[in-house]
Design a protein around this motif. Sequence first.
Motif, PDB file in Angstrom:
ATOM      1  N   CYS A 184      47.182  31.229  48.349  1.00  0.00           N
ATOM      2  CA  CYS A 184      47.976  30.407  49.177  1.00  0.00           C
ATOM      3  C   CYS A 184      46.513  29.413  50.634  1.00  0.00           C
ATOM      4  N   GLN A 236      50.105  34.870  58.874  1.00  0.00           N
ATOM      5  CA  GLN A 236      51.370  35.185  59.430  1.00  0.00           C
ATOM      6  C   GLN A 236      51.617  36.834  60.534  1.00  0.00           C
ATOM      7  N   ASP A 275      54.131  25.624  54.691  1.00  0.00           N
ATOM      8  CA  ASP A 275      53.428  27.053  54.549  1.00  0.00           C
ATOM      9  C   ASP A 275      53.161  27.307  55.723  1.00  0.00           C
ATOM     10  N   ALA A 331      56.662  28.252  56.837  1.00  0.00           N
ATOM     11  CA  ALA A 331      57.050  29.618  55.956  1.00  0.00           C
ATOM     12  C   ALA A 331      55.910  30.590  57.310  1.00  0.00           C
ATOM     13  N   HIS A 332      54.927  30.448  57.059  1.00  0.00           N
ATOM     14  CA  HIS A 332      53.645  32.189  58.068  1.00  0.00           C
ATOM     15  C   HIS A 332      54.467  32.193  59.020  1.00  0.00           C
ATOM     16  N   ARG A 363      56.842  34.106  56.252  1.00  0.00           N
ATOM     17  CA  ARG A 363      56.800  34.404  54.865  1.00  0.00           C
ATOM     18  C   ARG A 363      56.362  33.381  54.066  1.00  0.00           C
ATOM     19  N   CYS A 364      55.361  33.299  53.127  1.00  0.00           N
ATOM     20  CA  CYS A 364      54.139  32.714  52.359  1.00  0.00           C
ATOM     21  C   CYS A 364      55.220  31.822  51.147  1.00  0.00           C
ATOM     22  N   LEU A 365      54.857  30.440  51.274  1.00  0.00           N
ATOM     23  CA  LEU A 365      55.302  30.380  49.694  1.00  0.00           C
ATOM     24  C   LEU A 365      54.778  30.331  48.676  1.00  0.00           C
TER      25      LEU A 365
END
Lengths: 191, 71, 399
Positions: free
Chosen positions: C297, C337, C380, C383-384, C388-390
């Motif tokens: 990440c 996150q 990302d 997403a965070h 979530r985390c890509l």
Amino acid sequence: MTETLWYAGRGTGVVSLVLLTIVVALGIGARSGRTAFGLPRFAVNMLHRNAALLALVLLAGHVGSLYFDPYAQLRLVDVVLPFTGAYRPFWLGLGTLGFDLILALVASSLLRHRLGARSWRIVHWLAYLCWPVALMHGLQTGSDGDSWWLRTVLALCAALVLAAVAWRLSSPFTQFPARVTRRVRALQETR
Amino acid sequence: MSHLHIDWTACDGRGLCAELLPELLAEDDWGYPVARHGKTQPTVPRHLEDVARRAVDRCPALALRLVNDPS
Amino acid sequence: MTNLLDGPADGRLDTHLDHHGRPPVLNAPQLVAQLRAAGLTGRGGAGFPTWRKVDAVLRAGGTPVVVANGAEGEPFSGKDRALLTYQPHLVLDGLQLAARALGARTAHLYTGPASADGVRAALTARRGTGLDPIPVTVTVAPDTFIAGEESAAVAAVSGRPAVPADKQRRITEAGVGGAPTLVQNVETLAQIALIARHGPDWFRSAGTPDEPGTFLATVSGAVVDPGVVEAGHGVRLGELIAAAGGPTAPLQAVLIGGYHGGWAPARRDLEISRAALAPLGASPGAGIVRALPANECGLVETARIAGYLAGEVAGQCGPCINGLPRLAGTMADLARQRARPGLPAEVARLAAMVTGRGACRHPDGTARMIISALRTFEADVAAHLAGRCLASASGGVRR
């Protein structure tokens, strides 16, 4: 005429002591970084400076009138060199010492930009010596030391400075309590 | 023209400059002066030069300077 | 094309002289003219034209001081150490060339602890050869990130703590002991030693017309054979990665220019030059390329670096000592996150707040690196914020 000089000497002495007290209290209070009495910080700063300059003027009057006063019998050397006078040399000497310290404080502050912050700050610490010296001089040198009114004035002066110290120590140093104080990290040099 | 230079190694964030020059400086989250208009060394317009000089004079940490810009 | 890393890499004087010969002696106008014609820029990261700096020192008048700066506080960089280990005599030749041309009577070599013994041995080997008419003092830099900053280097060789100073007066006018001072990165000095021998045209045969010459790149991260390679400016990212043995995994992004650099997508055809990287908010800096694999990440790595940089604050400047920890903390919240509305905006606000508000560029560089991460890892970030985390979704580990 001589009576006038004597009264002027005593009066300017007391008033300059009151002014010095205000200067010291403002200086201590300003160091807290907070604002007081609804005054902006630069106004406190200007008040501190102007009261100090006014105190110096009155102090010049105090020294001058007593120098010319035939009863006080001050010599020029007594004005500059402490503890050499004939009359209550210790208590008079405290006054001379205080006067010298104030001259150093004012001169260094006026030349602050030339001196640099560090030297100026070191000299300015002398204020904490100067003020009690002046207070003791006021209490013990003159002919008014036993009078109720002088004692009251001096007590109020002491109370004001103590209050400033208490205010300064009582609450957070700045109005930004989350602030981290600058401090250069000790760097370990590997040789 | 001139601009304000802040010596950050000396600035203690005492806040006098931001009070004297609210047109140019504000205080950041920690009380340190921050230029209002993007530039980190704010340009001082002519009409504010006198008050800027006073701010320089009154800075308790001697951290503020008024620097003349070569025209 | 290799110039600096050409020739014997044993650090010995005899093999150095066999390969390169003795350096010529230039006077000040000759040096300035050659550097100007060559278009050499500082290799310490800022990329300032070398001739301008030399010229500024000359114009300041008086007897100048020359400082070779090999203090490499940047954890992803290893090129100064490599150069001082394998080619110390090129650096020392360059230092003498510059010092003699400027009329300096003292020269300093400032370097990290790892290279100091090698440099001292090289100086000992040169004794009595006439190669070092100007005495060189070796000063060991502390192992801190900012120790290599120009004014910190000046402070350190002057015997003061290696922290940056306010720059009301330029170092080229008043540096070591108040004398006009030329501080040059060791790679820059080694390049000077080569330009003096082979000429500006030879130097310009590598690189681009606007950014001529070669530079040392430290390639690390998800590559087979991490290390220092030499390439001309304008080299493609793919070539640099290939020179380091190729990638060990599919790459997501690269950090170019190091901890104070910028993130960019790992495109093979990405051109490594100031001009090409400027639109991405990055620059080659001191030649650092860090490859980030697709399953790591970028926000987590950015938060880690930001935390490190916040810990490397010298402690002199209020906005930096307060702002960088807060910036790093906010970035860490985003990376882990801990969704909070407005986190990216708060990161951007703090980054803008610290920029330009310190004695050195430490807050600026930190802010720039973080802002480039928000842009490069934009998907990302979203997403965070959604928890979530890509990168971890692509099979990576969450740290």
